[in-house]
Write a protein that holds these residues in place. Structure first.
Motif, PDB file in Angstrom:
ATOM      1  N   SER A 201      -3.715  10.302   6.558  1.00 42.51           N
ATOM      2  CA  SER A 201      -3.648  11.394   5.565  1.00 42.51           C
ATOM      3  C   SER A 201      -5.045  11.877   5.188  1.00 42.51           C
ATOM      4  CB  SER A 201      -2.903  10.925   4.308  1.00 42.51           C
ATOM      5  OG  SER A 201      -1.553  10.649   4.587  1.00 42.51           O
TER       6      SER A 201
ATOM      7  N   ILE B 253      -2.404   5.954   5.144  1.00 47.39           N
ATOM      8  CA  ILE B 253      -3.418   6.464   4.216  1.00 47.39           C
ATOM      9  C   ILE B 253      -4.612   7.010   4.992  1.00 47.39           C
ATOM     10  CG2 ILE B 253      -5.085   5.794   2.438  1.00 47.39           C
ATOM     11  CD1 ILE B 253      -2.988   3.764   1.432  1.00 47.39           C
TER      12      ILE B 253
ATOM     13  N   HIS C   2      -0.595   5.168  -1.503  1.00 52.95           N
ATOM     14  CA  HIS C   2      -0.409   6.306  -0.608  1.00 52.95           C
ATOM     15  C   HIS C   2       0.397   7.409  -1.303  1.00 52.95           C
ATOM     16  CE1 HIS C   2       1.143   8.074   3.445  1.00 52.95           C
ATOM     17  NE2 HIS C   2       0.047   8.687   3.038  1.00 52.95           N
TER      18      HIS C   2
ATOM     19  N   TYR D 165       5.508  11.210   8.841  1.00 47.09           N
ATOM     20  CA  TYR D 165       5.136   9.795   8.847  1.00 47.09           C
ATOM     21  C   TYR D 165       6.386   8.956   9.090  1.00 47.09           C
ATOM     22  CZ  TYR D 165       0.605  11.113   7.003  1.00 47.09           C
ATOM     23  OH  TYR D 165      -0.649  11.674   6.851  1.00 47.09           O
TER      24      TYR D 165
ATOM     25  N   SER E 175       1.022   0.677   5.713  1.00 51.80           N
ATOM     26  CA  SER E 175       0.749   1.916   4.981  1.00 51.80           C
ATOM     27  C   SER E 175      -0.734   2.257   4.950  1.00 51.80           C
ATOM     28  CB  SER E 175       1.295   1.810   3.551  1.00 51.80           C
ATOM     29  OG  SER E 175       2.708   1.864   3.546  1.00 51.80           O
ATOM     30  N   SER E 176      -1.598   1.260   5.141  1.00 53.13           N
ATOM     31  CA  SER E 176      -3.033   1.553   5.204  1.00 53.13           C
ATOM     32  C   SER E 176      -3.338   2.498   6.365  1.00 53.13           C
ATOM     33  CB  SER E 176      -3.832   0.261   5.344  1.00 53.13           C
ATOM     34  OG  SER E 176      -3.400  -0.484   6.478  1.00 53.13           O
TER      35      SER E 176
ATOM     36  N   VAL F  30      -7.312   8.086  -3.478  1.00 55.73           N
ATOM     37  CA  VAL F  30      -6.747   6.769  -3.185  1.00 55.73           C
ATOM     38  C   VAL F  30      -7.422   5.720  -4.051  1.00 55.73           C
ATOM     39  CG1 VAL F  30      -6.234   5.084  -1.391  1.00 55.73           C
ATOM     40  CG2 VAL F  30      -6.361   7.522  -0.820  1.00 55.73           C
TER      41      VAL F  30
ATOM     42  N   ASP G 253       0.798  -1.232   0.000  1.00 57.13           N
ATOM     43  CA  ASP G 253       0.000   0.000   0.000  1.00 57.13           C
ATOM     44  C   ASP G 253       0.830   1.283   0.000  1.00 57.13           C
ATOM     45  OD1 ASP G 253      -2.329  -1.455  -0.091  1.00 57.13           O
ATOM     46  OD2 ASP G 253      -2.707  -1.358   2.065  1.00 57.13           O
TER      47      ASP G 253
END
Length: 330
Positions: free
Chosen positions: A315, A312, A162, A276, A308-309, A326, A158
């Motif tokens: 964000s 996301i 992102h 991040y 990474s989810s 996305v 992911d």
């Protein structure tokens, strides 16, 4: 045989253009082949770290109808910082550099970006931020670098959606992308590998700012290690070069990113909007947690994440990207 001219992606603002590259001494050895397997790949990688640079070579940049002359530094590196007298086109543009050898001209073409007008700039580390590198285990990192070619190297799940969403954040015209920079402690030796890897996985096309080139086998075994001050200086330079942008910094907790970014936030209290940090071990690090809390106390949105989810979702929650940016289902 003739010298080898390598160009890197450059960047420009309203007042200045910066492009750079290296000059290498003539060689009969073939260039690095990213498709080679195992021992052949290892041989090619080691060869990249035994390349010989050419100092004091005369280099010419052709731009806006003018030919500008400089010479390479002791390590073969050259850099043109050119004041601009007229506006450049937005987006990615081409530049041309040449040198003369035995009265013959050797030319190469590179690209530079003048970011479209917008609000966001993104600066990302590489190793263990989007490229799985196992930086915390020096032997495993070297093994993977030697015996895994560009097709076999792994990317975190992911990351691509992102980064693509960040690249498109706030853009109505999808052909216009936000400014993206990959700043790493990897050396210029790995430039072509990194650009091939990011293109293979459809990561945003970005300017790379890497560490001084290495030219010995001993240096190879220390790749990506040592002083990380160059990352601080390059990030500081970018924030000063594009002062009107709001920045998002992306890194990981395997080395010094959290503390480096914390320092950047202290110096640029208005500019950095979010940080991040990827968790690379089984447990979160207390020193990283403390650094993130300190950045939050300065008004910076932070996300210390394993997947990474999670990044996301963060964000979206803080308004950097929208759901429509996305291209995956969370």
């Amino acid at each position: 045989m003739k010298p080898i001219l390598k160009l890197y992606r450059g960047y420009a603002n309203d007042q200045e253009l910066i492009v750079m590259g290296h000059v290498f001494k003539p060689t009969t050895k073939e260039d690095y082949d990213f498709q080679k397997k195992k021992f052949k790949n290892a041989k090619s990688v080691i060869r990249m770290f035994r390349i010989k640079t050419q100092s004091n070579a005369s280099i010419y940049l052709e731009h806006n109808g003018v030919k500008i002359h400089t010479k390479s530094l002791d390590d073969g590196y050259f850099k043109f910082c050119i004041p601009l007298t007229r506006d450049l086109d937005y987006g990615w543009n081409e530049y041309k550099v040449s040198l003369f050898h035995d009265e013959k001209e050797i030319t190469a073409k590179g690209s530079y970006i003048r970011p479209h007008e917008g609000n966001w700039g993104f600066i990302s580390d590489i190793d263990d931020t989007f490229l799985v590198s196992h930086t915390r285990n020096a032997f495993k990192k070297l093994y993977i670098l030697l015996f895994r070619n560009v097709n076999d190297r792994k990317i975190f799940e992911d990351v691509v959606p992102h980064y693509q969403a960040l690249s498109a954040a706030g853009r109505k015209n999808k052909n216009e992308q936000n400014a993206f920079f990959y700043v790493s402690s990897s050396e210029w030796n790995l430039y072509r590998f990194i650009t091939q890897f990011t293109a293979l996985h459809n990561l945003p096309k970005a300017v790379l700012l890497l560490k001084d080139i290495k030219t010995s086998l001993t240096d190879f075994f220390l790749t990506g290690r040592g002083d990380h001050n160059h990352k601080f200086e390059k990030i500081k330079h970018l924030l000063e070069f594009y002062p009107h942008l709001k920045y998002v910094l992306l890194g990981d907790d395997s080395q010094h990113d959290p503390y480096l970014y914390e320092t950047i936030c202290k110096i640029f209290p208005v500019t950095v909007k979010a940080v991040y940090i990827r968790q690379t071990g089984s447990q979160k690090k207390q020193k990283t947690i403390d650094a993130m809390k300190n950045m939050e106390s300065m008004g910076v949105d932070t996300c210390y994440f394993k997947q990474s989810s999670e990044a996301i979702a963060h964000s979206q929650r803080v308004g950097i990207i929208s759901e429509s940016d996305v291209e995956i289902d969370l």
